[in-house]
Design a protein around this motif. Structure first.
Motif, short mmCIF file in Angstrom:
data_model
loop_
_atom_site.label_atom_id
_atom_site.label_comp_id
_atom_site.label_asym_id
_atom_site.label_seq_id
_atom_site.Cartn_x
_atom_site.Cartn_y
_atom_site.Cartn_z
N GLY A 133 -5.65 1.71 -7.73
CA GLY A 133 -4.82 2.84 -7.84
C GLY A 133 -4.70 3.90 -9.10
N CYS A 134 -3.88 4.78 -9.03
CA CYS A 134 -3.95 5.94 -9.99
C CYS A 134 -3.42 4.95 -11.37
CB CYS A 134 -2.98 6.87 -9.92
SG CYS A 134 -1.47 6.42 -9.74
N ALA A 135 -3.67 5.82 -12.55
CA ALA A 135 -3.41 5.39 -13.95
C ALA A 135 -1.71 4.92 -13.89
CB ALA A 135 -3.50 6.52 -14.98
N ILE A 136 -0.89 5.46 -13.06
CA ILE A 136 0.59 5.11 -13.37
C ILE A 136 0.77 3.93 -12.56
CG2 ILE A 136 3.04 5.91 -12.58
CD1 ILE A 136 2.16 8.74 -13.30
N SER A 137 0.32 3.83 -11.43
CA SER A 137 0.35 2.70 -10.66
C SER A 137 -0.19 1.53 -11.28
CB SER A 137 0.11 2.57 -9.24
OG SER A 137 -1.52 2.71 -9.22
N MET A 138 -1.41 1.53 -11.80
CA MET A 138 -1.84 0.31 -12.34
C MET A 138 -1.49 0.12 -13.81
SD MET A 138 -4.20 -0.84 -10.29
CE MET A 138 -2.95 -0.35 -9.03
N ALA A 192 7.39 13.28 -7.51
CA ALA A 192 6.26 13.23 -7.05
C ALA A 192 5.16 11.80 -7.17
CB ALA A 192 5.39 14.25 -7.49
N ARG A 193 5.69 11.25 -8.30
CA ARG A 193 5.05 10.15 -8.80
C ARG A 193 5.63 8.80 -8.77
NH1 ARG A 193 -0.03 11.65 -11.17
NH2 ARG A 193 -0.71 9.45 -10.13
N LEU A 194 6.76 8.90 -8.19
CA LEU A 194 7.83 7.60 -8.22
C LEU A 194 7.13 6.54 -7.39
CD1 LEU A 194 10.60 6.65 -9.29
CD2 LEU A 194 11.74 7.42 -7.03
N HIS A 195 6.49 6.83 -6.48
CA HIS A 195 5.74 5.90 -5.53
C HIS A 195 4.77 5.13 -6.15
CE1 HIS A 195 3.28 9.21 -4.93
NE2 HIS A 195 2.27 8.28 -4.47
N CYS A 196 4.32 5.86 -7.13
CA CYS A 196 3.10 5.12 -8.14
C CYS A 196 3.51 4.20 -8.86
CB CYS A 196 2.35 6.13 -8.71
SG CYS A 196 1.64 7.72 -8.06
N ALA A 197 4.95 4.49 -9.48
CA ALA A 197 5.41 3.62 -10.51
C ALA A 197 6.17 2.57 -10.16
CB ALA A 197 6.52 4.63 -11.29
N GLU A 245 0.72 -1.07 0.04
CA GLU A 245 0.22 -0.11 0.11
C GLU A 245 0.94 1.26 0.12
OE1 GLU A 245 -2.99 -0.32 2.95
OE2 GLU A 245 -3.39 2.00 2.74
N ASN A 246 0.40 2.33 -0.65
CA ASN A 246 1.09 3.62 -0.73
C ASN A 246 0.58 4.37 0.66
OD1 ASN A 246 3.26 3.52 -2.26
ND2 ASN A 246 2.08 4.37 -4.38
N ILE A 247 1.23 4.63 1.53
CA ILE A 247 0.52 5.11 2.74
C ILE A 247 0.01 6.56 2.62
CG2 ILE A 247 1.06 3.66 4.62
CD1 ILE A 247 3.39 5.77 5.11
N SER A 248 0.72 7.16 1.42
CA SER A 248 0.47 8.73 1.25
C SER A 248 -0.81 8.67 0.67
CB SER A 248 1.72 9.36 0.38
OG SER A 248 1.81 8.82 -0.84
N CYS A 249 -1.15 7.82 -0.19
CA CYS A 249 -2.48 7.92 -0.97
C CYS A 249 -3.45 6.82 -0.71
CB CYS A 249 -2.16 7.91 -2.47
SG CYS A 249 -1.53 6.50 -2.87
N GLY A 250 -3.13 6.06 -0.09
CA GLY A 250 -3.94 4.69 0.03
C GLY A 250 -4.16 3.82 -0.94
N ASP A 251 -3.55 3.85 -2.10
CA ASP A 251 -3.65 3.02 -3.04
C ASP A 251 -3.14 1.66 -2.94
OD1 ASP A 251 -5.01 4.97 -4.54
OD2 ASP A 251 -3.34 5.38 -5.96
N THR A 252 -3.57 0.50 -3.36
CA THR A 252 -3.25 -0.78 -2.98
C THR A 252 -2.99 -1.63 -4.06
OG1 THR A 252 -5.45 -1.39 -2.87
CG2 THR A 252 -4.56 -0.57 -0.81
FE1 FES Z 1 -1.41 6.50 -5.31
FE2 FES Z 1 -0.51 6.95 -7.50
S1 FES Z 1 -1.46 8.39 -6.73
S2 FES Z 1 -0.25 5.10 -6.33
#
Ligand code: FES
Length: 134
Positions: free
Chosen positions: A61-66, A103-108, A33-40
């Motif tokens: 999660g967001c487009a980048i993470s998925m 800023a989006r590294l944790h997503c990728a 899980e990304n604790i900063s945004c809650g994406d799992t």
């Molecule tokens: Fe949460 Fe991208 S904004 S993983």
């Protein structure tokens, strides 16, 4: 521009994800899980002869993470556990084709963190420094 091509590719993977789902008889699975945004993201790995035979993921999660999860799971098919252990942020950038910026590294890297975490857990090893840095 090259960036547009990569961005388009990313959107295509987000809209048509690869390897989505669950493996009921997985060798290992891990929830990240990304604790900063809650994406799992939950990763399921099935190994054969110490190589990835099958991989699936479930996530929200967001487009980048998925999109990254789609690309990275495609990339690790057939890879050995030792090869996965060595993967890092640079591997993720290479696979997705863009640098998403700090800023989006944790997503990728969400999926790679889950994959490496699962492999290290499977091998009963502590996480390496490159995974902790993601
Ligand atoms: Fe949460 Fe991208 S904004 S993983």
């Amino acid at each position: 521009m090259a960036l547009d091509i990569y961005a388009e590719r990313l959107i295509q993977y987000y809209e048509n994800p690869h390897n989505k789902g669950k493996i009921s008889d997985a060798s290992v699975h891990l929830h990240e899980e990304n604790i900063s945004c809650g994406d799992t993201l939950t990763i399921y790995l099935k190994f054969k002869d110490n190589k990835v035979e099958e991989v699936k993921f479930e996530g929200d999660g967001c487009a980048i993470s998925m999109a990254s999860a789609s690309m990275v799971t495609d990339f690790i098919k057939g890879k050995s556990l030792a090869e996965i252990e060595k993967m890092n942020v640079g591997t993720v950038m290479e696979v997705i084709g863009i640098d998403p910026g700090p800023a989006r590294l944790h997503c990728a890297t969400l999926s790679m963190r889950a994959i490496k975490g699962a492999v290290f857990a499977y091998e009963h090893k502590p996480l390496d420094s490159s995974t902790k840095e993601m």
